[in-house]
Scaffold this motif. Sequence first.
Motif, PDB file in Angstrom:
ATOM      1  N   LEU A 110       5.335  13.245   3.285  1.00  0.00           N
ATOM      2  CA  LEU A 110       5.948  11.984   3.679  1.00  0.00           C
ATOM      3  C   LEU A 110       5.160  10.878   2.974  1.00  0.00           C
ATOM      4  CD1 LEU A 110       8.176  10.996   5.570  1.00  0.00           C
ATOM      5  CD2 LEU A 110       6.527  11.013   7.427  1.00  0.00           C
TER       6      LEU A 110
ATOM      7  N   LEU B 287      -3.413  11.491   6.569  1.00  0.00           N
ATOM      8  CA  LEU B 287      -2.941  10.269   5.915  1.00  0.00           C
ATOM      9  C   LEU B 287      -3.911   9.901   4.789  1.00  0.00           C
ATOM     10  CD1 LEU B 287      -0.622   8.261   6.404  1.00  0.00           C
ATOM     11  CD2 LEU B 287      -2.231   6.868   7.692  1.00  0.00           C
TER      12      LEU B 287
ATOM     13  N   TYR C  39       0.853  -1.182   0.000  1.00  0.00           N
ATOM     14  CA  TYR C  39       0.000   0.000   0.000  1.00  0.00           C
ATOM     15  C   TYR C  39       0.890   1.233   0.000  1.00  0.00           C
ATOM     16  CZ  TYR C  39      -3.159  -3.468   2.145  1.00  0.00           C
ATOM     17  OH  TYR C  39      -3.893  -4.589   2.436  1.00  0.00           O
TER      18      TYR C  39
ATOM     19  N   PHE D   3      -4.733   7.466   1.497  1.00  0.00           N
ATOM     20  CA  PHE D   3      -4.447   6.229   0.785  1.00  0.00           C
ATOM     21  C   PHE D   3      -4.302   6.528  -0.701  1.00  0.00           C
ATOM     22  CE2 PHE D   3      -4.536   2.026  -0.713  1.00  0.00           C
ATOM     23  CZ  PHE D   3      -5.563   1.862  -1.618  1.00  0.00           C
TER      24      PHE D   3
ATOM     25  N   GLN E 226       1.334  11.334   3.548  1.00  0.00           N
ATOM     26  CA  GLN E 226       1.010  12.038   4.789  1.00  0.00           C
ATOM     27  C   GLN E 226       1.504  13.474   4.691  1.00  0.00           C
ATOM     28  OE1 GLN E 226       2.967  10.836   8.483  1.00  0.00           O
ATOM     29  NE2 GLN E 226       1.067  11.192   9.602  1.00  0.00           N
TER      30      GLN E 226
ATOM     31  N   ALA F 231      -6.628  -1.802  -5.371  1.00  0.00           N
ATOM     32  CA  ALA F 231      -7.519  -0.697  -5.003  1.00  0.00           C
ATOM     33  C   ALA F 231      -6.797   0.619  -5.244  1.00  0.00           C
ATOM     34  CB  ALA F 231      -7.949  -0.803  -3.551  1.00  0.00           C
ATOM     35  N   LYS F 232      -7.616   1.620  -5.590  1.00  0.00           N
ATOM     36  CA  LYS F 232      -7.060   2.929  -5.879  1.00  0.00           C
ATOM     37  C   LYS F 232      -7.740   3.948  -4.985  1.00  0.00           C
ATOM     38  CE  LYS F 232      -5.326   4.441 -10.326  1.00  0.00           C
ATOM     39  NZ  LYS F 232      -5.539   4.417 -11.775  1.00  0.00           N
TER      40      LYS F 232
ATOM     41  N   TYR G 172       0.804   5.372   0.878  1.00  0.00           N
ATOM     42  CA  TYR G 172       0.085   6.446   1.545  1.00  0.00           C
ATOM     43  C   TYR G 172       0.883   7.734   1.439  1.00  0.00           C
ATOM     44  CZ  TYR G 172      -3.115   3.259   3.993  1.00  0.00           C
ATOM     45  OH  TYR G 172      -4.075   2.345   4.311  1.00  0.00           O
TER      46      TYR G 172
ATOM     47  N   GLN H  29      -3.115   0.355  -3.786  1.00  0.00           N
ATOM     48  CA  GLN H  29      -2.732  -0.942  -3.248  1.00  0.00           C
ATOM     49  C   GLN H  29      -2.449  -1.912  -4.392  1.00  0.00           C
ATOM     50  OE1 GLN H  29      -5.838  -3.295  -1.495  1.00  0.00           O
ATOM     51  NE2 GLN H  29      -4.477  -4.994  -1.025  1.00  0.00           N
TER      52      GLN H  29
ATOM     53  N   PHE I 133       4.492   6.953   2.645  1.00  0.00           N
ATOM     54  CA  PHE I 133       4.661   5.693   3.357  1.00  0.00           C
ATOM     55  C   PHE I 133       4.272   4.522   2.481  1.00  0.00           C
ATOM     56  CE2 PHE I 133       5.907   6.769   7.519  1.00  0.00           C
ATOM     57  CZ  PHE I 133       5.252   7.925   7.906  1.00  0.00           C
TER      58      PHE I 133
END
Lengths: 113, 116
Positions: free
Chosen positions: B88, B43, B33, B45, B37, B56-57, B35, B48, B90
């Motif tokens: 950032l 955060l 996944y 998304f 931030q 998944a979008k 992410y 994935q 992730f």
Amino acid sequence: AQSVAQPEDQVNVAEGNPLTVKCTYSVSGNPYLFWYVQYPNRGLQFLLKYITGDNLVKGSYGFEAEFNKSQTSFHLKKPSALVSDSALYFCAVRDRSNYQLIWGAGTKLIIKP
Amino acid sequence: DSGVTQTPKHLITATGQRVTLRCSPRSGDLSVYWYQQSLDQGLQFLIQYYNGEERAKGNILERFSAQQFPDLHSELNLSSLELGDSALYFCASSVQGAGDFTGELFFGEGSRLTVL
């Protein structure tokens, strides 16, 4: 629409006192609820989750959370705060349509010595 | 240590440029996944991947793209960078893919992108 709310941007607690970080959710059906913690300059870490069963869930580092269906809340608690608990805490709920996590905005927890 | 590795840790670049962020998931995890931030949007998304396929979008811009390779590592490509892309980024991984996902993600320490 499914959502998560963390009503407090920041929570200040004295060391040794109990702490509560609040989370409310809006989701149809039975929710999957989560708490994560982010220490400074680190990635998020899983703390605990509620999927089914006992409403009081115990997690890492002495944290627990109480699922309250009638109040649609999932507050994070700890009986006695440590300075090292100071971090950013995120509540999340699993989206029923795509299984992704929907995140709250985060609550900064500051524990003062 | 979560077992998820992200590189680079820090990246400074100029507007209009393109960067690639890399992620190696935890051993045995099939899902990756991404992410973002940022201070003002929390955060978010992005996307994935599960075992090489997009699963998944989320709120991923058209200027951004990602892929997961056969060895399961993933790359996030950010192009035509704007000041607002500073954030950032992730990467997280999990064993499960979708309906069996129990919500436990393992996060890397992030790649901090600064666009000047």
